[in-house]
Design a protein around this motif. Structure first.
Motif, short mmCIF file in Angstrom:
data_model
loop_
_atom_site.label_atom_id
_atom_site.label_comp_id
_atom_site.label_asym_id
_atom_site.label_seq_id
_atom_site.Cartn_x
_atom_site.Cartn_y
_atom_site.Cartn_z
N VAL A 191 0.85 -1.19 0.00
CA VAL A 191 0.00 0.00 0.00
C VAL A 191 0.88 1.24 0.00
N VAL A 192 0.40 2.31 -0.63
CA VAL A 192 1.07 3.61 -0.63
C VAL A 192 0.46 4.45 0.48
N LEU A 193 1.29 5.01 1.34
CA LEU A 193 0.81 5.66 2.56
C LEU A 193 0.64 7.17 2.44
N ASN A 194 1.32 7.82 1.50
CA ASN A 194 1.31 9.29 1.51
C ASN A 194 0.69 9.89 0.25
N GLY A 195 -0.35 9.25 -0.26
CA GLY A 195 -1.14 9.87 -1.31
C GLY A 195 -0.70 9.52 -2.71
N LEU A 196 -1.64 9.66 -3.66
CA LEU A 196 -1.40 9.30 -5.05
C LEU A 196 -1.26 10.52 -5.96
N SER A 197 -1.14 11.69 -5.37
CA SER A 197 -0.94 12.90 -6.17
C SER A 197 -0.01 13.84 -5.41
N LYS B 112 8.82 -2.84 -7.78
CA LYS B 112 9.57 -2.05 -8.75
C LYS B 112 8.87 -0.72 -8.97
N LEU B 113 9.67 0.31 -9.31
CA LEU B 113 9.14 1.65 -9.55
C LEU B 113 9.65 2.14 -10.90
N PHE B 114 8.77 2.74 -11.69
CA PHE B 114 9.16 3.23 -13.00
C PHE B 114 8.22 4.35 -13.42
N LEU B 115 8.67 5.15 -14.37
CA LEU B 115 7.92 6.34 -14.80
C LEU B 115 7.12 6.05 -16.07
N VAL C 107 3.65 9.97 -14.07
CA VAL C 107 3.30 9.17 -12.89
C VAL C 107 4.45 8.21 -12.57
N ILE C 108 4.65 8.01 -11.28
CA ILE C 108 5.56 6.97 -10.81
C ILE C 108 4.72 5.74 -10.52
N MET C 109 4.99 4.67 -11.26
CA MET C 109 4.26 3.42 -11.06
C MET C 109 4.93 2.62 -9.94
N VAL C 110 4.11 2.13 -9.03
CA VAL C 110 4.58 1.28 -7.94
C VAL C 110 3.93 -0.09 -8.15
N GLU C 111 4.73 -1.08 -8.46
CA GLU C 111 4.18 -2.38 -8.88
C GLU C 111 4.87 -3.53 -8.15
N PRO C 112 4.13 -4.33 -7.42
CA PRO C 112 4.72 -5.52 -6.80
C PRO C 112 5.28 -6.46 -7.86
N GLY D 275 -4.22 -26.97 -13.84
CA GLY D 275 -5.03 -25.76 -13.88
C GLY D 275 -4.18 -24.51 -13.96
N VAL D 276 -4.83 -23.37 -13.73
CA VAL D 276 -4.19 -22.08 -13.88
C VAL D 276 -3.93 -21.47 -12.51
N ASN D 277 -2.69 -21.04 -12.27
CA ASN D 277 -2.38 -20.30 -11.04
C ASN D 277 -2.65 -18.83 -11.26
N ILE D 278 -3.47 -18.23 -10.41
CA ILE D 278 -3.86 -16.83 -10.56
C ILE D 278 -3.03 -15.97 -9.61
N THR D 279 -2.44 -14.92 -10.12
CA THR D 279 -1.65 -14.01 -9.31
C THR D 279 -2.25 -12.61 -9.39
N SER D 280 -2.48 -12.00 -8.25
CA SER D 280 -3.05 -10.66 -8.20
C SER D 280 -1.93 -9.62 -8.17
N ILE D 281 -1.99 -8.66 -9.10
CA ILE D 281 -1.03 -7.57 -9.12
C ILE D 281 -1.80 -6.26 -9.12
N ILE D 282 -1.66 -5.49 -8.08
CA ILE D 282 -2.30 -4.18 -8.00
C ILE D 282 -1.23 -3.12 -8.09
N ARG D 283 -1.29 -2.32 -9.15
CA ARG D 283 -0.31 -1.25 -9.35
C ARG D 283 -0.87 0.07 -8.84
N TYR D 284 0.01 0.92 -8.35
CA TYR D 284 -0.36 2.27 -7.96
C TYR D 284 0.31 3.26 -8.91
N ALA D 285 -0.44 4.29 -9.31
CA ALA D 285 0.11 5.35 -10.15
C ALA D 285 0.10 6.64 -9.33
#
Length: 266
Positions: free
Chosen positions: A23-29, A57-60, A123-128, A140-150
């Protein structure tokens, strides 16, 4: 057929247990008033709320959005008002232990010369980073959840020589969960970021009596983008009305439009 049903059940069961841990703690803007040739510092605070170690990882990227709900994340320099070249991070990859917090620091190096005043952004992308460990014993299929923050990084330069230019692009009423919602498509045709609020004043067509005033939440609007602002008018009975839409930004710049509203039962 039975095999397909079993695979689908496994898929749904796996999906139901997915849980984001970063989680990002200090806002998305993050917004800055900047000057030519100066350096500004900022930081991104993140936390791993899970129990397991997690790499991030973080990238622009460049960023834009439209009132139809589409959002575009594109490579740097896609947007001519990008500031991605100005932003330097102290790292592009961090690993957090379970329950650990950390800070990623960045600098904004504003160029000595900028041709046009106004807002520049990216935007700085924050991605697990998910480590995929195949298990040959499982089908079967292994499902992985990836939630990115911009995280928006908005820099305003020579803002006294720039301004937003708000334009109404469309108005409609839709019923959502029993509520009547006015949806106003608003574009910023100017060169300066702003955070407008839209107010709708509703009048009786026959006698001109004012029946109510309703407001949207304030929301940021980048230059050359558009957004849908939602206004709840559930207290208004079904009928046809005259209305005035007024968009006001944080600097009290106002833009108005006369419209007719048809509030229906269905």
């Amino acid at each position: 057929m039975l095999k397909r049903i079993l695979l689908l059940a496994i898929f749904i069961l796996q999906l139901s247990f997915l849980k984001a841990s970063i989680v990002v703690l200090n806002g998305l803007s993050h917004s800055y008033q900047v000057e030519h040739g100066k350096v500004y510092k900022g930081k991104i605070e993140i936390e791993n709320t899970g129990q397991q170690s997690q790499s991030v990882k973080l990238f622009l990227q460049d960023y834009s959005y439209n009132a139809d709900g589409t959002t575009n994340y594109t490579a740097p320099h896609t947007n001519r008002k990008t500031n991605s070249d100005w932003i330097k991070m102290n790292t592009n990859l961090v690993t957090l232990k379970g329950k650990e917090k950390t800070e990623i620091h960045y600098e904004i190096l504003v160029p000595d010369k900028i041709a046009e005043p106004g807002s520049y952004w990216s935007v700085i992308m924050v991605e697990p980073v998910e480590e995929i460990k195949p298990d040959n014993n499982k089908q079967g299929v292994n499902i992985t959840s990836i939630i990115r923050y911009a995280i928006q990084v908005i820099t305003d330069i020579d803002s006294e020589n720039a301004k937003p230019d708000l334009k109404f692009e469309g108005v409609k009423i839709e019923k959502e969960e029993g509520r009547q919602i006015v949806k106003v498509a608003m574009a910023n045709k100017g060169n300066l970021y702003c955070k407008p609020t839209i107010n709708v004043e509703i009048y009786n067509k026959k006698n001109g009596q004012k029946l109510g005033s309703f407001s949207s939440l304030a929301s940021g609007l980048l230059p050359q983008t558009s957004k849908s602002f939602h206004i709840d008018i559930s207290g208004i009975a079904p009928d046809s009305y005259n209305a005035v839409l007024i968009a006001t930004d944080e600097n009290e710049n106002a833009f108005a439009l006369n419209v007719e509203l048809d509030v229906k039962n269905d």
